[in-house]
Motif scaffolding. Structure first.
Motif, PDB file in Angstrom:
ATOM      1  N   LEU A 171      -1.293   4.152   6.375  1.00 54.66           N
ATOM      2  CA  LEU A 171      -1.578   4.912   7.584  1.00 54.66           C
ATOM      3  C   LEU A 171      -3.060   4.851   7.917  1.00 54.66           C
ATOM      4  CD1 LEU A 171      -0.735   6.854   9.833  1.00 54.66           C
ATOM      5  CD2 LEU A 171      -0.976   8.742   8.201  1.00 54.66           C
ATOM      6  N   GLU A 172      -3.906   5.027   6.927  1.00 59.17           N
ATOM      7  CA  GLU A 172      -5.344   4.995   7.170  1.00 59.17           C
ATOM      8  C   GLU A 172      -5.804   3.600   7.577  1.00 59.17           C
ATOM      9  OE1 GLU A 172      -7.502   7.496   7.404  1.00 59.17           O
ATOM     10  OE2 GLU A 172      -5.686   8.715   7.218  1.00 59.17           O
ATOM     11  N   ASP A 180       9.153   9.523   4.418  1.00 59.75           N
ATOM     12  CA  ASP A 180       9.276  10.667   5.327  1.00 59.75           C
ATOM     13  C   ASP A 180       7.972  11.458   5.265  1.00 59.75           C
ATOM     14  OD1 ASP A 180      10.104  12.710   6.954  1.00 59.75           O
ATOM     15  OD2 ASP A 180      11.474  13.607   5.507  1.00 59.75           O
ATOM     16  N   LEU A 181       7.170  11.383   6.324  1.00 60.01           N
ATOM     17  CA  LEU A 181       5.874  12.057   6.363  1.00 60.01           C
ATOM     18  C   LEU A 181       5.966  13.381   7.112  1.00 60.01           C
ATOM     19  CD1 LEU A 181       3.544   9.038   7.243  1.00 60.01           C
ATOM     20  CD2 LEU A 181       4.126   9.931   4.990  1.00 60.01           C
ATOM     21  N   LYS A 182       5.148  14.317   6.723  1.00 60.55           N
ATOM     22  CA  LYS A 182       5.108  15.606   7.413  1.00 60.55           C
ATOM     23  C   LYS A 182       4.695  15.436   8.868  1.00 60.55           C
ATOM     24  CE  LYS A 182       3.064  20.231   7.093  1.00 60.55           C
ATOM     25  NZ  LYS A 182       2.131  21.103   6.328  1.00 60.55           N
ATOM     26  N   LEU A 210       0.837  -1.190   0.000  1.00 56.46           N
ATOM     27  CA  LEU A 210       0.000   0.000   0.000  1.00 56.46           C
ATOM     28  C   LEU A 210       0.872   1.240   0.000  1.00 56.46           C
ATOM     29  CD1 LEU A 210      -2.588  -1.036   2.754  1.00 56.46           C
ATOM     30  CD2 LEU A 210      -2.777  -1.368   0.278  1.00 56.46           C
ATOM     31  N   THR A 211       0.339   2.354  -0.485  1.00 60.02           N
ATOM     32  CA  THR A 211       1.056   3.611  -0.349  1.00 60.02           C
ATOM     33  C   THR A 211       1.110   3.989   1.123  1.00 60.02           C
ATOM     34  OG1 THR A 211      -0.925   4.992  -0.520  1.00 60.02           O
ATOM     35  CG2 THR A 211       0.159   4.329  -2.587  1.00 60.02           C
ATOM     36  N   ALA A 212       1.986   4.920   1.447  1.00 58.76           N
ATOM     37  CA  ALA A 212       2.110   5.340   2.847  1.00 58.76           C
ATOM     38  C   ALA A 212       0.781   5.870   3.378  1.00 58.76           C
ATOM     39  CB  ALA A 212       3.195   6.398   2.968  1.00 58.76           C
ATOM     40  N   TYR A 235       3.048  -3.010   4.300  1.00 54.45           N
ATOM     41  CA  TYR A 235       3.069  -1.634   4.774  1.00 54.45           C
ATOM     42  C   TYR A 235       4.470  -1.012   4.723  1.00 54.45           C
ATOM     43  CZ  TYR A 235      -1.157  -3.820   6.459  1.00 54.45           C
ATOM     44  OH  TYR A 235      -2.329  -4.531   6.528  1.00 54.45           O
ATOM     45  N   ASP A 236       5.333  -1.571   3.874  1.00 57.79           N
ATOM     46  CA  ASP A 236       6.712  -1.084   3.774  1.00 57.79           C
ATOM     47  C   ASP A 236       6.787   0.395   3.429  1.00 57.79           C
ATOM     48  OD1 ASP A 236       7.681  -3.546   4.417  1.00 57.79           O
ATOM     49  OD2 ASP A 236       8.823  -3.844   2.571  1.00 57.79           O
TER      50      ASP A 236
END
Length: 275
Positions: free
Chosen positions: A14-15, A259-261, A8-10, A252-253
Motif C-alpha cells: 500500500l505504501e 481485508d484492510l480496515k 510485499l506485505t499488504a 503485490y498479491d
C-alpha cells in the motif's frame, strides 16, 4: 531453477504503490488523433499494458490526471477521452469512446516511436457513470482483460445487466459514504452479477467524489469532494490489480488478498489472476 517471487506485505505494498513508480511520465493529447482527451505514458517501453478511463457525471478529465499519471509511472499507458461532459451523459457513447481510446493506444506508435501497447494487455476503468460505461464497454469486447470501477453508478443501458456478460477479472471500489450511488444498489450489485473473477472492496470513509482530484463546481450538486485517503487507496489498489492481471506481477498479491480496515474486502469470486 524456478524464479523466486518476492512479495510485499499488504502494508508495504500500500505504501509503495500509493507513491509514484519508477518511470518518468509523458503527457499527450488524444485530440491530435481525432478524439478529445488526454494520455499519459511511461517515457519509453514496447508492448506495454494500457487502460482507458471513463470520467464521472459532469466531471472534467483533469480531476483524474493524478491517477492516470500515477499509473503511467508504474508502466501502464493510461488515457481518458474528454467526451460526454454535459448533464445528459450517454453511457453508451462514453463506452464506445473508451474502446476507441484503446484502438488509438494500440494502433498508433506513441511518443517519438519508443512506446507501444500490447493489444493483449488492455483494461477499462472509470469513476461513477464512467465506471458503469466501462462495464458496458467490457461486455461487448472480448479483448478486454481487466475492469476497474470507482464508486460505480448504474447506467442506461444497464451496467448491472452488462456485468453478467463480462468474463474479465473485475475490481470494484465502493465508497462507504456514497449518497449518490449507494454501494448496495450500484457497485455491490454490479460485483454480485459479474460473470468472471471479481472483487468488491468498501472504503468506509470515502464519498462519491472522494476519488476525484481538485475542486469543481459540480460539488455544489453532488455529495462529497476529493479526499486524499480515497485517492491513496484508489491509486494503490488500481495499480496492484492492473499489474497483477495485465502483466502477471505478483509482488503485490498480499494487498489484493488482505481485508484492510480502510478497504474492506466485501465480496470475492475466484482469484484475481492474469488471463
Amino acid at each position: 531453477m524456478a524464479r523466486r517471487v518476492i512479495t510485499l506485505t499488504a502494508k508495504q505494498a500500500l505504501e509503495q504503490l500509493s507513491r509514484p513508480g519508477p518511470h518518468p511520465v509523458l503527457r499527450g493529447d488524444l485530440a491530435l488523433v481525432g478524439l478529445p482527451g488526454v494520455i499519459f505514458t511511461p517515457q519509453s517501453g514496447l508492448g506495454l499494458p494500457a487502460v482507458a478511463f471513463g470520467h464521472g457525471w459532469m466531471q472534467p478529465v483533469r480531476r483524474y490526471h493524478g491517477l492516470l499519471r500515477h499509473l503511467a509511472s508504474w508502466g501502464v499507458v493510461a488515457a481518458a477521452p474528454a467526451v460526454e461532459r454535459g448533464p445528459l451523459l450517454s453511457s453508451r457513447v462514453l463506452a464506445a469512446n473508451l474502446l476507441t481510446t484503446l484502438d488509438i493506444c494500440t494502433g498508433v506508435r506513441l511518443g517519438t516511436g519508443e512506446i507501444s501497447v500490447d493489444p493483449s494487455r488492455l483494461a477499462l476503468a472509470g469513476h461513477s457513470m464512467g465506471g458503469g460505461a466501462a462495464v458496458l464497454a467490457a461486455s461487448t469486447a472480448d479483448r478486454i482483460r481487466a475492469v476497474v470501477t470507482l464508486a460505480a453508478t448504474e447506467t442506461r443501458p444497464s451496467a448491472l445487466d452488462a456485468a453478467r456478460e463480462v468474463r474479465a477479472p473485475g475490481l470494484h471500489l465502493a465508497a462507504g459514504e456514497d449518497r449518490i450511488a449507494p454501494p448496495v444498489g450500484h457497485a455491490e450489485a454490479i460485483a454480485q452479477a459479474w460473470g468472471g473473477p471479481v472483487q468488491l472492496r468498501l472504503l468506509p470513509k470515502a464519498s462519491h467524489l472522494g476519488f476525484t482530484e481538485g475542486r469543481h463546481w459540480s460539488e455544489l450538486m453532488l455529495d462529497g469532494s476529493g479526499e486524499r485517503g480515497a485517492q491513496k487507496l484508489g491509486r494503490a489498489f488500481v495499480t496492484a490489480f492492473l499489474l497483477r492481471v495485465l502483466t502477471g506481477d505478483r509482488t503485490y498479491d498480499d494487498l489484493l488478498d488482505t481485508d484492510l480496515k480502510s478497504a474492506n474486502l466485501i465480496f470475492q469470486r475466484e482469484a484475481l489472476r492474469q488471463r
